[in-house]
Scaffold this motif. Structure first.
Motif, short mmCIF file in Angstrom:
data_model
loop_
_atom_site.label_atom_id
_atom_site.label_comp_id
_atom_site.label_asym_id
_atom_site.label_seq_id
_atom_site.Cartn_x
_atom_site.Cartn_y
_atom_site.Cartn_z
N SER A 345 0.81 -1.22 0.00
CA SER A 345 0.00 0.00 0.00
C SER A 345 0.84 1.27 0.00
CB SER A 345 -0.93 0.01 1.22
OG SER A 345 -0.18 0.12 2.42
N GLN A 346 2.17 1.14 -0.01
CA GLN A 346 3.04 2.31 -0.02
C GLN A 346 2.96 3.01 -1.38
OE1 GLN A 346 7.29 1.60 0.08
NE2 GLN A 346 7.65 3.43 1.31
N ARG A 347 2.90 4.34 -1.34
CA ARG A 347 2.88 5.12 -2.58
C ARG A 347 4.29 5.33 -3.11
NH1 ARG A 347 -1.73 9.85 -1.61
NH2 ARG A 347 -3.50 8.41 -1.34
N ASP A 348 4.36 5.82 -4.34
CA ASP A 348 5.66 6.01 -4.98
C ASP A 348 6.54 7.01 -4.23
OD1 ASP A 348 4.96 4.21 -6.92
OD2 ASP A 348 4.27 5.74 -8.35
N ASN A 349 5.92 8.00 -3.54
CA ASN A 349 6.71 9.01 -2.81
C ASN A 349 7.14 8.53 -1.43
OD1 ASN A 349 4.30 9.08 -1.43
ND2 ASN A 349 3.84 11.23 -1.85
N GLY A 350 6.79 7.30 -1.06
CA GLY A 350 7.17 6.75 0.23
C GLY A 350 6.12 6.86 1.30
N SER A 351 5.05 7.60 1.04
CA SER A 351 4.02 7.80 2.06
C SER A 351 3.00 6.67 2.03
CB SER A 351 3.30 9.13 1.85
OG SER A 351 2.45 9.07 0.71
N TYR A 352 2.18 6.61 3.06
CA TYR A 352 1.05 5.71 3.14
C TYR A 352 -0.21 6.55 3.25
CZ TYR A 352 4.35 1.88 3.77
OH TYR A 352 5.35 0.98 3.58
N HIS A 353 -1.04 6.47 2.23
CA HIS A 353 -2.28 7.25 2.18
C HIS A 353 -2.01 8.74 1.99
CE1 HIS A 353 -6.41 6.41 2.02
NE2 HIS A 353 -6.56 5.74 3.14
N GLY A 354 -0.73 9.14 1.90
CA GLY A 354 -0.41 10.55 1.75
C GLY A 354 -0.56 11.34 3.03
N TRP A 355 -0.64 10.65 4.18
CA TRP A 355 -0.84 11.32 5.47
C TRP A 355 0.37 11.08 6.37
CZ3 TRP A 355 -6.44 9.17 6.42
CH2 TRP A 355 -7.32 9.81 5.55
N PRO A 356 0.84 12.11 7.07
CA PRO A 356 2.03 11.93 7.93
C PRO A 356 1.84 10.91 9.04
CG PRO A 356 1.68 14.25 7.46
CD PRO A 356 0.47 13.53 6.94
N ASN A 357 0.70 10.97 9.76
CA ASN A 357 0.59 10.06 10.91
C ASN A 357 0.37 8.61 10.49
OD1 ASN A 357 -1.92 10.79 9.98
ND2 ASN A 357 -2.70 11.49 11.95
N SER A 358 -0.35 8.35 9.38
CA SER A 358 -0.48 6.96 8.92
C SER A 358 0.86 6.45 8.38
CB SER A 358 -1.57 6.85 7.87
OG SER A 358 -1.27 7.66 6.75
N THR A 359 1.65 7.33 7.77
CA THR A 359 2.97 6.94 7.30
C THR A 359 3.88 6.61 8.47
OG1 THR A 359 2.74 8.36 5.34
CG2 THR A 359 4.97 7.69 5.94
N ALA A 360 3.84 7.44 9.51
CA ALA A 360 4.66 7.17 10.70
C ALA A 360 4.28 5.84 11.33
CB ALA A 360 4.50 8.30 11.71
#
Length: 673
Positions: A345-360
């Motif tokens: 589910s990781q995006r090409d830019n490294g984020s998850y869902h494009g949200w900081p807290n879900s990525t963290a």
């Protein structure tokens, strides 16, 4: 008796010996006044430099006191400095360790005086730098004793490595101050001592004393008062443990018959709330596999049955973290590889869902599962940090406490990004009363305060030092714990009652991690000898029915969805939801009445070392906050306890003997007695 309790008893013996030594020396009024003045000076220096972590003149002042006045007065200056200054910084289980640490710094100064009566600038600087290293090592050990875990070199060295930036700051500050002001201050104190020193007659005229007795020391009322206060500080550890255990007991009482948990005790079980409760129980030292319902089912059974409802990045990350904390492999769980699904589910830019807290949260979950390739996600998190040091719900949105606390747990504690986040929490987010709001002018609440505490702990900070309006963040949490052990969402005096008391299971599960002094990932607690089986009864104590608006899991939100979400989450109405960091609901576990079509609230959480650092320990490995390094077996616990007791007693006896020998050497050298 655990080794942690035994270590606190050892510290108590050191303090008892130090104050008895000071009382037995029968200092004259001039020396008593000088000890008080020096302690006040050290306290003022610590308070004045509070904004500069570990860069304070306190250690140097205590060492100079011991050098000029002797070991007993030096010990008294150091111990009193720690005790009194913590009325400003916050009393807690760390207080007796600081008292012992700075007290021994005074003894170290006296030892330098016995070695040379003409210590130069560089000798003083070297001694002060060495004291900074020893003091830091003692306080790192106190973290192990306070927050529990294995008594192991691996765990201790992990804490030492985490604290390297702070230790360097302490040592450098000590050395610089000693080089600049050491000789002048020592000369001033020595002149005072020589001018106002008490007069003694011949040895024959000296009043007889009973050698080897502490009676004279213990007859002084002053030492009794000091020891009473010191043991009150020691008593904070059992009280802390009791409040955490009480909250965990209440959560277990709210378990549903299917093994899961709902937002309130009477609600249907959901995977989101069940995961939050699992993480809270794990932080309290209880393995969810041992928490069984009246039907013999565990929270893990609920997750296994509802596995098909777990699909968004937030849901996956939260579930992986909860399972790792229970010692369950998320790569082979109910015919699903949750780790692989999260990575996909990781995006090409490294984020998850494009949200900081879900990525963290995804970074934390992946590391807990042994995945080290998270640098791209960390680079994205640093890129979207706001100018004020915090992180918002989306890139460019206003900073929130929840998002900032979550991301700080994913970053390295010595990174610039983590330092800026700490600045935001201290100077921008905290409100009067010690608590934190979600963001902006929102209402202060326990869930946001818990995220702030976890972020502060993750970067090596002391949440008790974050004070606003006469209270600290941990004190705000403690004030909002109810008599039954559960936590309110907010203070009823500041928020409508229906909001303050909403969803107590969800709130308590999230708050319990911070209340236990921990952060994500939480290490695997040891299993109980036999799982507890509840008697057949209805689920636990109730609470207000949920009034939250929990967005269901879904696809990437539209701009209109985000606008509606932000309006609902910050509107301040009676139905205002808890912090965004509370995590997204799932379709089966959503709060009744949840608004449909809104985006998933991102999950938040945990911290491990930043960047690609090679192999990552599993969830039972070392955590830099005071987490257990590994599971402890019964036999190891027994041997550790016995060893700790013997070592504590031996250390106390040796320190007391060394102090008496040093004093006799001083009196013989200085006065010929």
């Amino acid at each position: 008796m655990s080794w942690e309790v035994a270590s606190f008893l050892g510290v108590g013996l050191v303090l008892l010996a130090g104050f008895a030594w000071y009382e037995r020396s029968r200092p004259p009024a001039q020396v008593v006044a000088l000890v008080a003045a020096l302690a006040a000076l050290a306290i003022a220096g610590r308070v004045a430099f509070a904004a500069f972590p570990n860069m304070k003149p306190t250690t140097d002042i205590v060492i100079f006191s011991g050098y000029a006045l002797g070991g007993a007065p030096g010990f008294a200056v150091g111990a009193l400095t720690a005790l009194v200054s913590n009325f400003f910084f916050g009393q807690g289980p760390w207080t007796p360790w600081q008292m012992a640490g700075w007290g021994l710094c005074g003894v170290l100064g006296a030892a330098l005086a016995l070695w040379t009566r003409d210590a130069g600038r560089y000798a003083l600087a070297a001694t002060c730098g060495f004291a900074g290293i020893l003091y830091g090592a003692l306080l790192n050990f106190s973290t192990m004793a306070t927050f529990g875990g294995d008594l192991s070199w691996r765990y201790f060295l992990a804490l030492e490595v985490r604290a390297i930036p702070f230790e360097i700051a302490h040592v450098v500050a000590n050395v610089v101050l000693a080089l600049i002001a050491g000789p002048a201050m020592v000369r001033t104190l020595v002149r005072f001592r020589e001018r106002f020193e008490w007069e003694r007659g011949t040895p024959a005229a000296a009043p007889p004393r009973r050698q080897g007795s502490l009676g004279g020391a213990l007859r002084g009322g002053g030492v009794a008062a000091l020891l009473a206060v010191a043991f009150l500080a020691l008593a904070t550890t059992p009280a802390h443990a009791s409040s955490v255990s009480h909250a965990a007991d209440w959560l277990e009482s709210a378990q549903n018959r299917d093994g899961g948990f709902g937002p309130s005790a009477s609600d249907e079980s959901g995977t989101a709330t069940t995961c939050w409760v699992m993480l809270g129980l794990e932080a309290a030292g209880r393995n969810p596999l041992d928490v069984t319902s009246t039907k013999g089912r565990t929270p893990v059974d609920l997750l296994r049955r509802e596995i098909d409802s777990i699909g968004s990045p937030g849901d996956l990350a939260r579930t992986v973290l909860a399972l790792e904390g229970a010692g369950v492999d998320p790569r082979d769980f109910a015919d699903h590889n949750l780790v692989a699904e999260l990575l996909a589910s990781q995006r090409d830019n490294g984020s998850y869902h494009g949200w900081p807290n879900s990525t963290a949260f995804a970074v934390i979950a992946l590391r807990a599962a042994g995945i080290s390739g998270v640098q791209k996600s960390l680079d994205w998190l640093r890129k979207v940090q706001n100018d004020d040091g915090g992180w918002g719900d989306t890139p460019g949105s206003p900073s929130t406490t929840d998002g900032t606390g979550a991301v700080m747990q994913a970053l390295s504690p010595d990174s610039k990004a983590a330092g800026h986040g700490l600045f935001y929490l201290r100077h921008q987010a905290q409100q009067k009363g010690g608590g934190f709001p979600l963001g902006g002018n929102g209402a202060v609440n326990t869930m946001s305060t818990a995220w702030a505490i976890q972020g502060i702990l993750a970067v090596g900070g002391d949440p008790a030092s974050f004070r606003r309006g006469g209270a600290s963040a941990p004190e705000y949490l403690a004030h909002n714990q109810r008599a039954d052990g559960s936590y309110r969402y907010a203070n009823p005096d500041q928020t409508a009652s229906e909001v303050a008391n909403q969803t107590p299971v969800w709130v308590t599960g999230q708050v319990l991690v911070a209340a236990a002094g921990k952060f994500y990932p939480v290490a695997v607690p040891p299993r109980a000898p036999e799982p507890k089986q509840k008697a057949e009864s209805s689920s636990g104590s109730g609470g207000a029915s949920p009034s939250l608006t929990v967005p269901p899991s879904g696809s990437t939100p539209s701009a209109s969805d985000l606008n509606r979400f932000f309006e609902n989450s910050r509107g301040g109405s009676a139905g205002e939801p808890p912090a965004a960091g509370a995590g997204g609901g799932d379709s089966k576990g959503a709060t009744p009445g949840a608004t449909k079509g809104l985006p998933e609230i991102p999950a938040t959480g945990g911290k491990v070392p930043e960047g690609d650092l090679g192999s990552i320990p599993d969830a039972s490995g070392t955590q830099a906050s005071g987490e257990p390094a590994s599971k402890t077996t019964g036999s190891d616990s027994g041997s550790s306890t016995a060893g700790a007791i013997l070592l504590g007693l031996l250390a106390g006896c040796l320190l007391f003997s060394a102090g008496l020998a040093g004093r006799r050497g001083w009196m013989r050298w200085r006065y010929g007695l």
